[in-house]
Design a protein around this motif. Sequence first.
Motif, PDB file in Angstrom:
ATOM      1  N   UNK A 138       0.775  -0.709  -0.174  1.00 32.71           N
ATOM      2  CA  UNK A 138       0.141   0.089   0.157  1.00 32.71           C
ATOM      3  C   UNK A 138       0.676   0.999   0.261  1.00 32.71           C
ATOM      4  N   UNK A 139       2.058   1.337   0.881  1.00 35.90           N
ATOM      5  CA  UNK A 139       2.468   2.451   1.127  1.00 35.90           C
ATOM      6  C   UNK A 139       3.923   2.673  -0.358  1.00 35.90           C
ATOM      7  N   UNK A 140       3.161   1.955  -1.085  1.00 34.90           N
ATOM      8  CA  UNK A 140       4.746   2.178  -2.548  1.00 34.90           C
ATOM      9  C   UNK A 140       3.488   2.424  -3.434  1.00 34.90           C
ATOM     10  N   UNK A 141       2.162   2.552  -3.739  1.00 35.66           N
ATOM     11  CA  UNK A 141       1.096   1.872  -4.360  1.00 35.66           C
ATOM     12  C   UNK A 141       1.603   3.732  -5.730  1.00 35.66           C
ATOM     13  N   UNK A 142       1.142   4.211  -5.112  1.00 35.87           N
ATOM     14  CA  UNK A 142       1.637   5.856  -5.948  1.00 35.87           C
ATOM     15  C   UNK A 142       3.172   5.319  -6.803  1.00 35.87           C
ATOM     16  N   UNK A 143       3.915   5.251  -5.728  1.00 37.56           N
ATOM     17  CA  UNK A 143       5.515   5.025  -6.870  1.00 37.56           C
ATOM     18  C   UNK A 143       5.697   4.314  -8.445  1.00 37.56           C
ATOM     19  N   UNK A 144       4.866   3.247  -7.687  1.00 40.33           N
ATOM     20  CA  UNK A 144       4.536   2.511  -8.619  1.00 40.33           C
ATOM     21  C   UNK A 144       3.255   2.552 -10.303  1.00 40.33           C
ATOM     22  N   UNK A 145       2.792   3.110  -9.321  1.00 43.29           N
ATOM     23  CA  UNK A 145       1.757   3.735 -10.458  1.00 43.29           C
ATOM     24  C   UNK A 145       2.319   5.012 -11.341  1.00 43.29           C
ATOM     25  N   UNK A 146       3.031   5.952 -11.246  1.00 44.45           N
ATOM     26  CA  UNK A 146       3.670   7.007 -11.129  1.00 44.45           C
ATOM     27  C   UNK A 146       5.156   6.726 -11.850  1.00 44.45           C
ATOM     28  N   UNK A 147       5.943   5.561 -12.132  1.00 46.61           N
ATOM     29  CA  UNK A 147       7.350   5.039 -12.184  1.00 46.61           C
ATOM     30  C   UNK A 147       7.512   5.655 -13.701  1.00 46.61           C
ATOM     31  N   UNK A 148       8.758   5.688 -14.016  1.00 44.90           N
ATOM     32  CA  UNK A 148       9.089   5.398 -15.465  1.00 44.90           C
ATOM     33  C   UNK A 148      10.455   4.902 -15.812  1.00 44.90           C
ATOM     34  N   UNK A 149      10.439   3.464 -16.858  1.00 47.46           N
ATOM     35  CA  UNK A 149      12.022   3.259 -17.076  1.00 47.46           C
ATOM     36  C   UNK A 149      12.167   2.246 -15.237  1.00 47.46           C
ATOM     37  N   UNK A 198       9.112  -7.455  -6.058  1.00 46.93           N
ATOM     38  CA  UNK A 198       8.192  -7.320  -5.214  1.00 46.93           C
ATOM     39  C   UNK A 198       8.498  -8.250  -3.682  1.00 46.93           C
ATOM     40  N   UNK A 199       8.000  -7.830  -2.899  1.00 48.07           N
ATOM     41  CA  UNK A 199       8.199  -8.960  -1.480  1.00 48.07           C
ATOM     42  C   UNK A 199       7.804 -10.741  -2.212  1.00 48.07           C
ATOM     43  N   UNK A 200       7.149 -10.962  -2.916  1.00 52.49           N
ATOM     44  CA  UNK A 200       7.090 -12.149  -3.064  1.00 52.49           C
ATOM     45  C   UNK A 200       8.449 -12.991  -4.421  1.00 52.49           C
ATOM     46  N   UNK A 201       9.301 -12.190  -4.082  1.00 54.65           N
ATOM     47  CA  UNK A 201      10.318 -12.226  -4.556  1.00 54.65           C
ATOM     48  C   UNK A 201      10.247 -12.467  -6.250  1.00 54.65           C
ATOM     49  N   UNK A 221      16.626   1.408 -13.721  1.00 61.61           N
ATOM     50  CA  UNK A 221      16.726   1.712 -11.747  1.00 61.61           C
ATOM     51  C   UNK A 221      15.889  -0.139 -11.285  1.00 61.61           C
ATOM     52  N   UNK A 222      16.864  -0.192 -10.379  1.00 61.29           N
ATOM     53  CA  UNK A 222      15.486  -1.605  -9.584  1.00 61.29           C
ATOM     54  C   UNK A 222      15.026  -1.490  -8.224  1.00 61.29           C
ATOM     55  N   UNK A 223      13.946  -1.197  -7.682  1.00 58.73           N
ATOM     56  CA  UNK A 223      13.781  -0.433  -6.799  1.00 58.73           C
ATOM     57  C   UNK A 223      13.201  -1.946  -5.712  1.00 58.73           C
ATOM     58  N   UNK A 224      14.302  -2.403  -4.854  1.00 61.44           N
ATOM     59  CA  UNK A 224      13.137  -3.008  -3.634  1.00 61.44           C
ATOM     60  C   UNK A 224      12.293  -3.035  -2.763  1.00 61.44           C
ATOM     61  N   UNK A 225      11.353  -3.375  -2.851  1.00 59.48           N
ATOM     62  CA  UNK A 225       9.767  -2.834  -1.899  1.00 59.48           C
ATOM     63  C   UNK A 225       9.788  -3.507  -1.151  1.00 59.48           C
ATOM     64  N   UNK A 226       9.924  -3.317  -0.153  1.00 64.86           N
ATOM     65  CA  UNK A 226       9.567  -3.529   1.867  1.00 64.86           C
ATOM     66  C   UNK A 226       7.985  -2.940   1.594  1.00 64.86           C
TER      67      UNK A 226
END
Length: 146
Positions: free
Chosen positions: A55-66, A71-74, A133-138
């Motif tokens: 939930x905390x990262x939904x806006x970042x994922x929606x607006x991301x470019x490249x 995700x926590x599921x691997x 970019x690669x970002x790990x979401x916790x």
Amino acid sequence: MNPDLVYLAQTETTVGFLSQNAEALARIKNRPSGKSFLISVDSLGTLRSFTRVPKRHKKSVRKSQKTTFAYPCGLAIRVVKDAEHSQFLKKIKWSYSTSSNPSGKGFDEVYAQEKADVILFTCKGFFESKPSSILRLGKRKMRKLR
């Protein structure tokens, strides 16, 4: 579209092999079959069929470019927004994705064309740019991996 074919296409950032068959990509790249590939999806709706976005990262994922998110599921998944790449993905919804480089080397168009089953040309031609970019979401934090 045949899910077992390997496509050579210009992605948002580089020339890549795309397929819904991970074993075919592993064979082409000479990678261990247990090593995972990132997944490119055509929309946020398709993303939701793979995993739940914290939930905390939904806006970042929606607006991301490249940007690819781990995700926590691997799974590592990128929602494609580039018009030409997205147009291809809309036909198959998702695909595993990897660069078309021989392991540890730069782009070699002859190598890439030999290994692919289908080559998707665009008016832009093939080019490499800055990797995504690669970002790990916790559950709370986001950490940059690349």
